[in-house]
Design a protein around this motif. Structure first.
Motif, PDB file in Angstrom:
ATOM      1  N   THR A   6       1.416  -6.069   6.489  1.00  0.00           N
ATOM      2  CA  THR A   6       0.606  -5.979   5.276  1.00  0.00           C
ATOM      3  C   THR A   6      -0.364  -4.801   5.344  1.00  0.00           C
ATOM      4  O   THR A   6      -1.044  -4.614   6.354  1.00  0.00           O
ATOM      5  N   ILE A   7      -0.378  -4.047   4.253  1.00  0.00           N
ATOM      6  CA  ILE A   7      -1.290  -2.916   4.130  1.00  0.00           C
ATOM      7  C   ILE A   7      -2.286  -3.201   3.036  1.00  0.00           C
ATOM      8  O   ILE A   7      -1.904  -3.637   1.950  1.00  0.00           O
ATOM      9  N   LEU A   8      -3.542  -2.980   3.338  1.00  0.00           N
ATOM     10  CA  LEU A   8      -4.551  -3.105   2.301  1.00  0.00           C
ATOM     11  C   LEU A   8      -5.156  -1.731   2.108  1.00  0.00           C
ATOM     12  O   LEU A   8      -5.738  -1.169   3.034  1.00  0.00           O
ATOM     13  N   SER A   9      -4.987  -1.164   0.918  1.00  0.00           N
ATOM     14  CA  SER A   9      -5.608   0.134   0.676  1.00  0.00           C
ATOM     15  C   SER A   9      -6.625  -0.032  -0.439  1.00  0.00           C
ATOM     16  O   SER A   9      -6.469  -0.905  -1.293  1.00  0.00           O
ATOM     17  N   GLY A  10      -7.654   0.761  -0.409  1.00  0.00           N
ATOM     18  CA  GLY A  10      -8.697   0.620  -1.421  1.00  0.00           C
ATOM     19  C   GLY A  10      -9.372   1.932  -1.734  1.00  0.00           C
ATOM     20  O   GLY A  10      -9.366   2.855  -0.922  1.00  0.00           O
ATOM     21  N   MET A  11      -9.934   1.994  -2.938  1.00  0.00           N
ATOM     22  CA  MET A  11     -10.723   3.158  -3.348  1.00  0.00           C
ATOM     23  C   MET A  11     -11.830   2.674  -4.253  1.00  0.00           C
ATOM     24  O   MET A  11     -11.652   1.704  -4.981  1.00  0.00           O
ATOM     25  N   ARG A  12     -12.928   3.383  -4.211  1.00  0.00           N
ATOM     26  CA  ARG A  12     -13.979   3.070  -5.179  1.00  0.00           C
ATOM     27  C   ARG A  12     -13.613   3.705  -6.512  1.00  0.00           C
ATOM     28  O   ARG A  12     -13.062   4.810  -6.534  1.00  0.00           O
ATOM     29  N   PRO A  13     -13.909   3.045  -7.614  1.00  0.00           N
ATOM     30  CA  PRO A  13     -13.506   3.603  -8.916  1.00  0.00           C
ATOM     31  C   PRO A  13     -14.417   4.740  -9.347  1.00  0.00           C
ATOM     32  O   PRO A  13     -15.450   4.518  -9.960  1.00  0.00           O
ATOM     33  N   THR A  14     -14.035   5.966  -8.995  1.00  0.00           N
ATOM     34  CA  THR A  14     -14.861   7.108  -9.356  1.00  0.00           C
ATOM     35  C   THR A  14     -14.321   7.801 -10.610  1.00  0.00           C
ATOM     36  O   THR A  14     -14.791   8.864 -10.969  1.00  0.00           O
ATOM     37  N   GLY A  15     -13.327   7.205 -11.273  1.00  0.00           N
ATOM     38  CA  GLY A  15     -12.805   7.817 -12.495  1.00  0.00           C
ATOM     39  C   GLY A  15     -11.532   8.579 -12.213  1.00  0.00           C
ATOM     40  O   GLY A  15     -10.752   8.192 -11.346  1.00  0.00           O
ATOM     41  N   LYS A  16     -11.352   9.677 -12.968  1.00  0.00           N
ATOM     42  CA  LYS A  16     -10.109  10.430 -12.811  1.00  0.00           C
ATOM     43  C   LYS A  16     -10.008  11.028 -11.419  1.00  0.00           C
ATOM     44  O   LYS A  16     -10.975  11.560 -10.896  1.00  0.00           O
ATOM     45  N   LEU A  17      -8.844  10.952 -10.858  1.00  0.00           N
ATOM     46  CA  LEU A  17      -8.666  11.405  -9.476  1.00  0.00           C
ATOM     47  C   LEU A  17      -8.298  12.892  -9.430  1.00  0.00           C
ATOM     48  O   LEU A  17      -7.846  13.467 -10.409  1.00  0.00           O
ATOM     49  N   HIS A  18      -8.510  13.484  -8.253  1.00  0.00           N
ATOM     50  CA  HIS A  18      -8.211  14.908  -8.098  1.00  0.00           C
ATOM     51  C   HIS A  18      -7.120  15.125  -7.041  1.00  0.00           C
ATOM     52  O   HIS A  18      -6.631  14.165  -6.428  1.00  0.00           O
ATOM     53  N   LEU A  19      -6.812  16.398  -6.880  1.00  0.00           N
ATOM     54  CA  LEU A  19      -5.729  16.784  -5.969  1.00  0.00           C
ATOM     55  C   LEU A  19      -5.976  16.304  -4.534  1.00  0.00           C
ATOM     56  O   LEU A  19      -5.033  15.971  -3.817  1.00  0.00           O
ATOM     57  N   GLY A  20      -7.233  16.235  -4.138  1.00  0.00           N
ATOM     58  CA  GLY A  20      -7.563  15.751  -2.795  1.00  0.00           C
ATOM     59  C   GLY A  20      -7.168  14.293  -2.615  1.00  0.00           C
ATOM     60  O   GLY A  20      -6.697  13.900  -1.545  1.00  0.00           O
ATOM     61  N   HIS A  21      -7.329  13.484  -3.661  1.00  0.00           N
ATOM     62  CA  HIS A  21      -6.914  12.089  -3.584  1.00  0.00           C
ATOM     63  C   HIS A  21      -5.392  11.991  -3.448  1.00  0.00           C
ATOM     64  O   HIS A  21      -4.868  11.133  -2.750  1.00  0.00           O
TER      65      HIS A  21
END
Ligand code: TRP
Length: 328
Positions: A6-21
């Protein structure tokens, strides 16, 4: 057959994502989809640790889901859900908060960096507990692997400590999660090779940028300051545009490198080429994104379904926690 991890991935909702993401996280998440059981968490409670204004969180979460799905995350295989819609996160966070000392949390380098960068004078109780909530995020789903960048490793280490402490105290319920480091180093921002691309620094190319925006942003990109005129020799190793070429135009790298060094290739031309390349790379993404933006009901359905599945999984774990702790 062996069970998929099982993998749990997460991100904070900072809006539109960029190329780095895309390079630092999303491509990796998509690649891991077949092999593992994935849960994709939107850390909307975590957003409050550094910004109390909650008015943008919901819209930002929607924008982020659009980007995730446009990048190839399959919400049918891997539930996408908001932390705030699965109440078990708050309960496990509370129970975990008894298993770690305040002194340990104060030593956490990831939070120390944030305090320094954001000039925080007095940290809140909730912000100090950031990794405790993150541990609950991971362990509620019995996440075994957590795809993160280097900067998040200290948080995952705290999740491991909490899992060990819980298991020793009450009996084994949790796995000890491990960080799964992303392969590609962080992409530099448009303002120089030393700074990573980030929304707050205003140096990013969004996945949703239109071709003319991509071109305009690249025109402002910082290159080798010693290469003033077209025919001056340049140093690709200190140029962020070259880093982008390395990542996105692998077939042309050696030609671009020698052109830059000899002076045959000017920065204007080099930037035009990477702008064209990125426009192509992001074309399918823009298309898919436009389709999703025109049908917001799809995003609502994705979240409703993901949140229902996440809740069911979370309840199972909390049942085990309650019986291990003999809590009712
Ligand atoms: N701290 C992560 C970040 O800033 C976001 C996050 C919250 C997270 N909970 C998580 C990441 C659980 C992985 C697993 O990017």
């Amino acid at each position: 057959m062996t069970r998929a991890k099982t993998i749990l991935s997460g991100m904070r909702p900072t809006g539109k994502l960029h190329l780095g993401h895309l390079v630092g996280a999303l491509e990796n998440w998509v690649a891991l989809q077949g092999e593992y059981a994935n849960y994709h968490l939107i850390a909307d409670y975590h957003a409050l640790t550094t910004d109390l204004d909650s008015s943008g969180i919901e819209g930002n979460s929607f924008d982020m889901v659009i980007d995730w799905v446009a990048a190839g995350i399959d919400p049918v295989r891997s539930p996408i859900f908001r932390q705030s819609q699965v109440k078990e996160h708050t309960e496990l966070h509370l129970l975990f908060s008894m298993l770690i000392t305040a002194a340990r949390l104060e030593r956490n380098p990831a939070v120390k960096d944030q305090v320094r960068d954001l000039h925080i004078e007095n940290i809140t109780y909730g912000h100090l507990g950031y990794p405790v909530l993150q541990a609950a995020d991971i362990l509620l789903y019995k996440g075994e692997l957590v795809p993160v960048g280097e900067d998040q490793v200290p948080h995952v280490e705290i999740a491991r400590e909490i899992a060990r402490r819980f298991n020793a105290q009450y009996g084994t319920v949790f796995p000890e999660p491990e960080p799964k480091l992303t392969r590609f180093a962080r992409l530099p921002g448009l303002d120089g090779v030393d700074r990573k691309m980030s929304k707050s620094a205003g140096n990013s190319i969004l996945l949703s940028d239109q071709p003319d925006q991509i071109q305009a942003k690249l025109r402002t990109a910082v290159t080798d300051p010693q290469k003033v005129r077209r025919n001056d020799p340049g140093r690709p190793e200190i140029c962020l545009v070259f880093k982008y070429h390395q990542r996105f135009s692998p077939g042309e790298v050696s030609e671009i490198e020698s052109g830059c060094r000899s002076g045959a290739l000017g920065c204007v031309e080099c930037k035009k080429r990477i702008a064209a390349r990125l426009t192509d790379v992001l074309a399918p993404f823009r298309e898919k994104r436009a389709e999703l933006e025109a049908n917001p009901g799809i995003i609502r359905d994705i979240l409703a379904d993901g949140e229902q599945r996440a809740r069911a999984r979370a309840r199972m774990t909390m049942g085990e926690v309650h019986s291990a702790m003999k809590l009712g």
